[in-house]
Design a protein around this motif. Structure first.
Motif, PDB file in Angstrom:
ATOM      1  N   PHE A 517     -42.292  -9.775   0.439  1.00 10.53           N
ATOM      2  CA  PHE A 517     -41.504  -9.362  -0.711  1.00 10.53           C
ATOM      3  C   PHE A 517     -40.341  -8.490  -0.252  1.00 10.53           C
ATOM      4  CE2 PHE A 517     -45.827 -10.133  -1.971  1.00 10.53           C
ATOM      5  CZ  PHE A 517     -45.747 -10.761  -3.209  1.00 10.53           C
ATOM      6  N   ARG A 518     -39.311  -8.437  -1.050  1.00  9.39           N
ATOM      7  CA  ARG A 518     -38.193  -7.545  -0.754  1.00  9.39           C
ATOM      8  C   ARG A 518     -38.617  -6.087  -0.937  1.00  9.39           C
ATOM      9  NH1 ARG A 518     -35.370 -11.977  -2.999  1.00  9.39           N
ATOM     10  NH2 ARG A 518     -33.864 -12.816  -1.498  1.00  9.39           N
ATOM     11  N   ALA A 519     -37.968  -5.221  -0.208  1.00  7.77           N
ATOM     12  CA  ALA A 519     -38.285  -3.791  -0.287  1.00  7.77           C
ATOM     13  C   ALA A 519     -38.148  -3.298  -1.721  1.00  7.77           C
ATOM     14  CB  ALA A 519     -37.355  -3.012   0.640  1.00  7.77           C
ATOM     15  N   GLY A 520     -39.087  -2.462  -2.139  1.00 10.62           N
ATOM     16  CA  GLY A 520     -39.053  -1.909  -3.481  1.00 10.62           C
ATOM     17  C   GLY A 520     -39.832  -2.704  -4.509  1.00 10.62           C
ATOM     18  N   THR A 521     -40.365  -3.850  -4.132  1.00  3.31           N
ATOM     19  CA  THR A 521     -41.137  -4.670  -5.073  1.00  3.31           C
ATOM     20  C   THR A 521     -42.434  -3.947  -5.454  1.00  3.31           C
ATOM     21  OG1 THR A 521     -40.255  -6.723  -4.143  1.00  3.31           O
ATOM     22  CG2 THR A 521     -42.291  -6.883  -5.410  1.00  3.31           C
ATOM     23  N   THR A 522     -42.765  -3.990  -6.726  1.00  2.00           N
ATOM     24  CA  THR A 522     -44.019  -3.395  -7.196  1.00  2.00           C
ATOM     25  C   THR A 522     -44.952  -4.433  -7.821  1.00  2.00           C
ATOM     26  OG1 THR A 522     -42.962  -2.839  -9.314  1.00  2.00           O
ATOM     27  CG2 THR A 522     -42.970  -1.139  -7.584  1.00  2.00           C
ATOM     28  N   ASP A 523     -44.393  -5.577  -8.203  1.00  2.00           N
ATOM     29  CA  ASP A 523     -45.198  -6.664  -8.781  1.00  2.00           C
ATOM     30  C   ASP A 523     -45.432  -7.699  -7.686  1.00  2.00           C
ATOM     31  OD1 ASP A 523     -46.364  -8.724 -10.143  1.00  2.00           O
ATOM     32  OD2 ASP A 523     -44.872  -8.817 -11.750  1.00  2.00           O
ATOM     33  N   PHE A 524     -46.657  -7.729  -7.161  1.00  2.00           N
ATOM     34  CA  PHE A 524     -46.935  -8.549  -5.995  1.00  2.00           C
ATOM     35  C   PHE A 524     -47.565  -9.897  -6.344  1.00  2.00           C
ATOM     36  CE2 PHE A 524     -46.827  -4.221  -4.239  1.00  2.00           C
ATOM     37  CZ  PHE A 524     -45.862  -4.413  -3.251  1.00  2.00           C
ATOM     38  N   ARG A 525     -47.231 -10.440  -7.491  1.00  2.00           N
ATOM     39  CA  ARG A 525     -47.654 -11.803  -7.791  1.00  2.00           C
ATOM     40  C   ARG A 525     -46.931 -12.767  -6.855  1.00  2.00           C
ATOM     41  NH1 ARG A 525     -46.842 -12.164 -14.186  1.00  2.00           N
ATOM     42  NH2 ARG A 525     -45.075 -10.836 -13.582  1.00  2.00           N
ATOM     43  N   GLY A 526     -47.614 -13.868  -6.522  1.00  2.00           N
ATOM     44  CA  GLY A 526     -47.037 -14.809  -5.568  1.00  2.00           C
ATOM     45  C   GLY A 526     -45.697 -15.353  -6.000  1.00  2.00           C
ATOM     46  N   ARG A 587     -33.143  -3.172   8.312  1.00  2.00           N
ATOM     47  CA  ARG A 587     -33.514  -3.387   6.911  1.00  2.00           C
ATOM     48  C   ARG A 587     -35.044  -3.373   6.774  1.00  2.00           C
ATOM     49  NH1 ARG A 587     -29.185  -6.298   4.477  1.00  2.00           N
ATOM     50  NH2 ARG A 587     -30.341  -6.159   2.494  1.00  2.00           N
ATOM     51  N   HIS A 588     -35.515  -3.396   5.537  1.00  2.00           N
ATOM     52  CA  HIS A 588     -36.951  -3.306   5.283  1.00  2.00           C
ATOM     53  C   HIS A 588     -37.425  -4.448   4.381  1.00  2.00           C
ATOM     54  CE1 HIS A 588     -36.007   0.771   6.627  1.00  2.00           C
ATOM     55  NE2 HIS A 588     -37.311   0.969   6.842  1.00  2.00           N
ATOM     56  N   PHE A 589     -38.694  -4.761   4.481  1.00  2.00           N
ATOM     57  CA  PHE A 589     -39.374  -5.648   3.541  1.00  2.00           C
ATOM     58  C   PHE A 589     -40.762  -5.078   3.305  1.00  2.00           C
ATOM     59  CE2 PHE A 589     -40.478  -7.368   7.704  1.00  2.00           C
ATOM     60  CZ  PHE A 589     -41.843  -7.603   7.599  1.00  2.00           C
ATOM     61  N   THR A 590     -41.463  -5.609   2.327  1.00  2.00           N
ATOM     62  CA  THR A 590     -42.791  -5.078   2.022  1.00  2.00           C
ATOM     63  C   THR A 590     -43.778  -6.218   1.802  1.00  2.00           C
ATOM     64  OG1 THR A 590     -43.976  -3.483   0.644  1.00  2.00           O
ATOM     65  CG2 THR A 590     -42.499  -5.008  -0.489  1.00  2.00           C
ATOM     66  N   MET A 591     -45.057  -5.854   1.845  1.00  2.00           N
ATOM     67  CA  MET A 591     -46.149  -6.804   1.621  1.00  2.00           C
ATOM     68  C   MET A 591     -47.158  -6.157   0.684  1.00  2.00           C
ATOM     69  SD  MET A 591     -46.712  -8.559   5.347  1.00  2.00           S
ATOM     70  CE  MET A 591     -47.389  -7.060   5.996  1.00  2.00           C
ATOM     71  N   PRO A 592     -48.065  -6.956   0.113  1.00  2.29           N
ATOM     72  CA  PRO A 592     -49.046  -6.363  -0.808  1.00  2.29           C
ATOM     73  C   PRO A 592     -49.751  -5.180  -0.167  1.00  2.29           C
ATOM     74  CG  PRO A 592     -49.172  -8.744  -0.891  1.00  2.29           C
ATOM     75  CD  PRO A 592     -48.231  -8.413   0.232  1.00  2.29           C
ATOM     76  N   GLY A 593     -49.941  -4.172  -0.936  1.00  2.00           N
ATOM     77  CA  GLY A 593     -50.572  -2.958  -0.438  1.00  2.00           C
ATOM     78  C   GLY A 593     -50.185  -1.728  -1.242  1.00  2.00           C
ATOM     79  N   VAL A 599     -37.444  -3.906  10.032  1.00  2.33           N
ATOM     80  CA  VAL A 599     -37.116  -4.988  10.957  1.00  2.33           C
ATOM     81  C   VAL A 599     -36.408  -4.380  12.161  1.00  2.33           C
ATOM     82  CG1 VAL A 599     -35.846  -7.132  11.283  1.00  2.33           C
ATOM     83  CG2 VAL A 599     -36.916  -6.649   9.075  1.00  2.33           C
ATOM     84  N   ILE A 600     -36.995  -4.521  13.349  1.00  2.00           N
ATOM     85  CA  ILE A 600     -36.371  -3.982  14.563  1.00  2.00           C
ATOM     86  C   ILE A 600     -35.804  -5.070  15.450  1.00  2.00           C
ATOM     87  CG2 ILE A 600     -37.894  -1.967  14.538  1.00  2.00           C
ATOM     88  CD1 ILE A 600     -39.389  -3.304  16.915  1.00  2.00           C
ATOM     89  N   GLY A 601     -36.074  -6.349  15.118  1.00  2.00           N
ATOM     90  CA  GLY A 601     -35.557  -7.433  15.941  1.00  2.00           C
ATOM     91  C   GLY A 601     -35.613  -8.763  15.215  1.00  2.00           C
ATOM     92  N   VAL A 602     -34.783  -9.700  15.650  1.00  2.00           N
ATOM     93  CA  VAL A 602     -34.750 -11.060  15.115  1.00  2.00           C
ATOM     94  C   VAL A 602     -34.828 -12.027  16.288  1.00  2.00           C
ATOM     95  CG1 VAL A 602     -33.438 -12.769  13.799  1.00  2.00           C
ATOM     96  CG2 VAL A 602     -33.354 -10.361  13.134  1.00  2.00           C
ATOM     97  N   VAL A 603     -35.746 -12.991  16.215  1.00  2.00           N
ATOM     98  CA  VAL A 603     -35.905 -13.986  17.280  1.00  2.00           C
ATOM     99  C   VAL A 603     -35.570 -15.373  16.743  1.00  2.00           C
ATOM    100  CG1 VAL A 603     -37.663 -12.658  18.508  1.00  2.00           C
ATOM    101  CG2 VAL A 603     -38.352 -14.298  16.752  1.00  2.00           C
ATOM    102  N   GLU A 604     -35.428 -16.312  17.659  1.00  2.00           N
ATOM    103  CA  GLU A 604     -35.124 -17.685  17.287  1.00  2.00           C
ATOM    104  C   GLU A 604     -36.279 -18.309  16.511  1.00  2.00           C
ATOM    105  OE1 GLU A 604     -35.184 -20.538  20.559  1.00  2.00           O
ATOM    106  OE2 GLU A 604     -36.170 -19.016  21.811  1.00  2.00           O
ATOM    107  N   ASP A 605     -35.973 -19.338  15.708  1.00  2.00           N
ATOM    108  CA  ASP A 605     -37.013 -20.096  15.019  1.00  2.00           C
ATOM    109  C   ASP A 605     -37.832 -20.883  16.033  1.00  2.00           C
ATOM    110  OD1 ASP A 605     -36.164 -19.182  12.556  1.00  2.00           O
ATOM    111  OD2 ASP A 605     -34.840 -20.894  12.205  1.00  2.00           O
ATOM    112  N   GLY A 606     -39.046 -21.244  15.643  1.00  2.00           N
ATOM    113  CA  GLY A 606     -39.905 -22.007  16.538  1.00  2.00           C
ATOM    114  C   GLY A 606     -40.800 -22.961  15.777  1.00  2.00           C
ATOM    115  N   LYS A 607     -41.696 -23.596  16.518  1.00  2.00           N
ATOM    116  CA  LYS A 607     -42.720 -24.463  15.946  1.00  2.00           C
ATOM    117  C   LYS A 607     -44.034 -23.687  15.958  1.00  2.00           C
ATOM    118  CE  LYS A 607     -39.947 -28.076  15.737  1.00  2.00           C
ATOM    119  NZ  LYS A 607     -39.478 -28.652  14.467  1.00  2.00           N
ATOM    120  N   TYR A 608     -44.701 -23.648  14.822  1.00  2.00           N
ATOM    121  CA  TYR A 608     -45.886 -22.810  14.705  1.00  2.00           C
ATOM    122  C   TYR A 608     -47.159 -23.599  14.388  1.00  2.00           C
ATOM    123  CZ  TYR A 608     -42.023 -19.527  14.331  1.00  2.00           C
ATOM    124  OH  TYR A 608     -40.858 -18.831  14.560  1.00  2.00           O
TER     125      TYR A 608
END
Length: 683
Positions: A517-526, A587-593, A599-608
């Motif tokens: 979720f974007r930083a500051g989100t309070t409603d953590f519905r999917g 910048r920042h982001f958030t997760m349920p909790g 964010v301290i770094g950005v890497v290339e896309d990959g296959k997961y």
């Protein structure tokens, strides 16, 4: 019947006098029939044959209405099981690796963690002792019992009936052996056979983590049995009624929750549709081979009829009916069909037996059990009859229109007319062969692209040492200093250039996901999330060892620990979804909790997850902030894989000789991801 027997005897005698024609026809038929029987045998085992349990037609797997999501949380499973009115029973299970030991070091083994009613719902009984029952469960860690598979009982315990009542250690915790499963029962997944079955309520005891009360932890497969007389649609409607009630009670964690019913046995949506499409493609290629063989046989029969035209004309002239002559030609076709069909069935049965004992990916308990049953042999009869007799019928026109007097004079039909049918057959044969060659080249090209695809990491010159430290009794926190010591020791090995750890190696049938979720989100519905991102726990040095390009920012350091704010490295895809084209670092982001991350770094896309997936969001967390006892040591060096494997094994044994470790090269670890491409190329 007497005339038919005489026809067959004469046909066999004629074919014996034409060995070149007979051998060519039989070999052509054998190859075509074998290819189709092998593919159909696998299709029969994977799709057509149900699970080997009583009333398999009533079994269904519950998956999310959104395609691609097959797992459920334990609380969701419990709610669905208790509130639905259309399933007579419902059971849950998950598949995991455990360390099994009786004396000394643990052996890596695969286990089904099952709900107590799992065996009773399926109607499966024990070969020896008893199975688990719902009455064994009395809350978390209340059922320290284990049921062995028949194969594991025989290989590990020498089929000793005295093992019942003895104890075995699972991840250093004692469990009592209460039974041995029936030999024909291998769980509810067709191709992944476990070594043992243990109660799911003891998950915390063996893994150090309790998910029984965590509605956000989706890690269970759920199967159910339809009540007699009810349809899947009725059950689907009823289960979605329950899901709607659950959404009202848990609006955040069950947001958008819905149920679909699919066939069990192929991990639901994860493998079922893909496996069916893959097998359908192989069957299409096999049918093309059969079509090319039929056209080839038709050409051979036409040429043989042309060569025997004078003989056939004489027989017609002295009073033999054209039907009688045609019947003789068909008798030859029947003999050839019978020989080709039997040979094809024998060769196919032999190949299917080899396939049944083949372990394509040694690190996984995959068993492709394909048996030539009545369906396969019935298909052999049909293919033999069709591919042998139908081409012969193409000569009927030549026999029916033969002018006996002109043929005996040697001035039968104009050459241009005689060649026209054979020319058409030749053209069709060339077209079919061109199509087959094109398909083969496409497969080879696909394999080449898979091997050269941008993975987001470089597996060449890397050795992996995978370990589940819980097998040796470690917890997440107690494992962390040992893992750090392993990295320091590996760096001292001559030839090593970079070392790091990751909890789940990409493209290795693992990894977890979480909504972001974007930083500051309070409603953590999917529905409010920006993305559902893959996440991995890595140590400092992993990105260098994997040669994953850091596009912006910095790598983790050992100071990124539990005493400092949460940080993360994200890939390009997630950075774009979160921040558009703006710089992501800082910048920042958030997760349920809620849990906030910088964010301290950005890497290339990959296959997961797969070689063919579209770019998907992913992020990496520091091992110091998210300790994990299941890790893989990633070691880049300038030494050979064999030398590095030996050095790593010696080093790790010196640190803890009781810890089971699997050492292999990273290219070899990609066997699972490359398996479909390789099979398609070989086919």
């Amino acid at each position: 019947m007497r005339d038919l027997g005489n026809d067959l005897k004469i046909a066999a005698r004629r074919l014996r006098h034409s060995p070149g024609f007979a051998l060519t026809a039989v070999v052509t038929l054998t190859m075509a029939i074998t290819a189709n029987l092998v593919v159909f045998g696998v299709l029969n085992a994977a799709v057509l044959r149900p699970l080997n349990v009583p009333h398999p037609e009533r079994l269904v797997m519950l998956v999310h209405k959104e395609h691609g999501y097959t797992n459920h949380s334990y609380p969701d499973y419990a709610d669905l099981a208790s509130r639905n009115k259309t399933l007579s029973a419902m059971a849950a299970y998950r598949i995991t690796e455990l360390g099994v030991s009786t004396h000394g070091a643990a052996q890596r083994s695969w286990s089904y963690e099952v709900s107590g009613n799992y065996f009773d719902m399926l109607g499966v009984h024990a070969e020896l002792g008893r199975v688990l029952h719902a009455s064994d469960e009395h809350g978390p860690n209340s059922a320290p019992y284990v049921v062995l598979s028949d194969a594991f009982w025989r290989s590990r315990f020498g089929a000793d009936p005295g093992v019942i009542g003895t104890t075995v250690d699972l991840n250093k915790h004692p469990f009592t052996i209460i039974g041995v499963a029936a030999p024909e029962f291998h769980g509810t997944e067709l191709f992944l056979w476990p070594d043992l079955f243990m109660p799911i309520v003891n998950e915390e005891q063996v893994d150090g983590y309790n998910f029984l009360d965590k509605r956000y932890n989706h890690s269970l497969f759920v199967v159910g049995a339809l009540q007699p007389g009810l349809t899947r649609q009725q059950a689907t409607d009823d289960l979605n009624r329950v899901a709607a009630q659950m959404q009202k009670v848990n609006p955040v964690l069950d947001d958008g929750f819905g149920i679909r019913l699919v066939d069990p046995g192929m991990f639901g949506d994860e493998l079922g549709p893909a496996a069916r499409q893959f097998l359908a493609g192989l069957l299409f290629l096999a049918l093309l081979v059969l079509a090319a063989a039929c056209v080839n046989l038709a050409s051979i029969f036409a040429a043989r009829a042309a060569d025997r035209e004078r003989e056939l004309a004489v027989r017609i002239a002295i009073g033999s009916s054209r039907w009688r002559v045609l019947r003789q030609v068909l008798a030859e076709a029947v003999v050839l069909s019978a020989i080709g069909g039997v040979a094809g069935a024998v060769v196919a049965g032999w190949l299917l037996r080899i396939l049944s004992v083949w372990h394509p990916i040694p690190q996984y308990p995959i068993h492709v059990t394909v048996v030539a049953d009545a369906r396969v042999y019935g298909l052999a009869v049909l293919l033999a009859a069709a591919s042998g007799v139908l081409p012969a019928l193409l000569t009927a026109r030549q026999i029916w229109k033969t002018d006996a007097m002109q043929a005996m004079k040697g001035t039968s039909q104009p050459v241009i007319r005689r060649l026209s049918v054979r020319d058409v057959l030749l053209g069709v044969q060339v077209a079919l062969c061109a199509l087959l060659v094109t398909c083969a080249l496409v497969g080879v090209r696909g394999m080449q692209r898979s091997l050269n695809a941008s993975l987001g990491f470089q597996p060449r010159d890397v050795t992996l040492a995978s370990m589940q430290m819980k097998m040796a009794g470690y917890t997440d926190k107690s494992a962390f200093p040992v893992q750090k010591h392993m990295i320091e020791q590996a760096q001292q090995i001559p030839g090593v250039t970079a070392v790091g750890t990751i909890d789940e190696v990409p493209l290795n049938a693992g990894g977890s996901s979480t909504p972001v979720f974007r930083a500051g989100t309070t409603d953590f519905r999917g529905s409010n999330s920006v993305a559902v991102a893959k996440y991995y726990n890595i140590s400092p040095g992993y990105l260098t060892a994997a040669q994953t390009r850091l596009l912006a920012g910095r790598d983790f350091t050992w100071s990124d620990d539990e005493n400092h704010p949460k940080v993360a490295i994200i890939n390009q895809r997630l950075a774009h979804l979160l921040f558009g084209n703006a710089p992501a670092v800082g910048r920042h982001f958030t997760m349920p909790g809620p849990t906030d991350h910088e964010v301290i770094g950005v890497v290339e896309d990959g296959k997961y997850d797969s070689m063919t997936e579209e770019p998907k969001p992913a992020m990496f967390w520091p091992l110091g902030q998210y300790p994990e006892n299941d890790v893989t040591l990633v070691v880049r060096s300038n030494r050979t894989a064999t030398e590095m494997a030996g050095a790593l094994s010696t080093m790790l044994t010196g640190i803890d000789p009781t810890l089971p470790v699997n050492v292999e090269s990273w290219p070899h670890a990609l066997d699972l991801a490359l398996f479909p491409s390789r099979v398609a190329t070989v086919a």
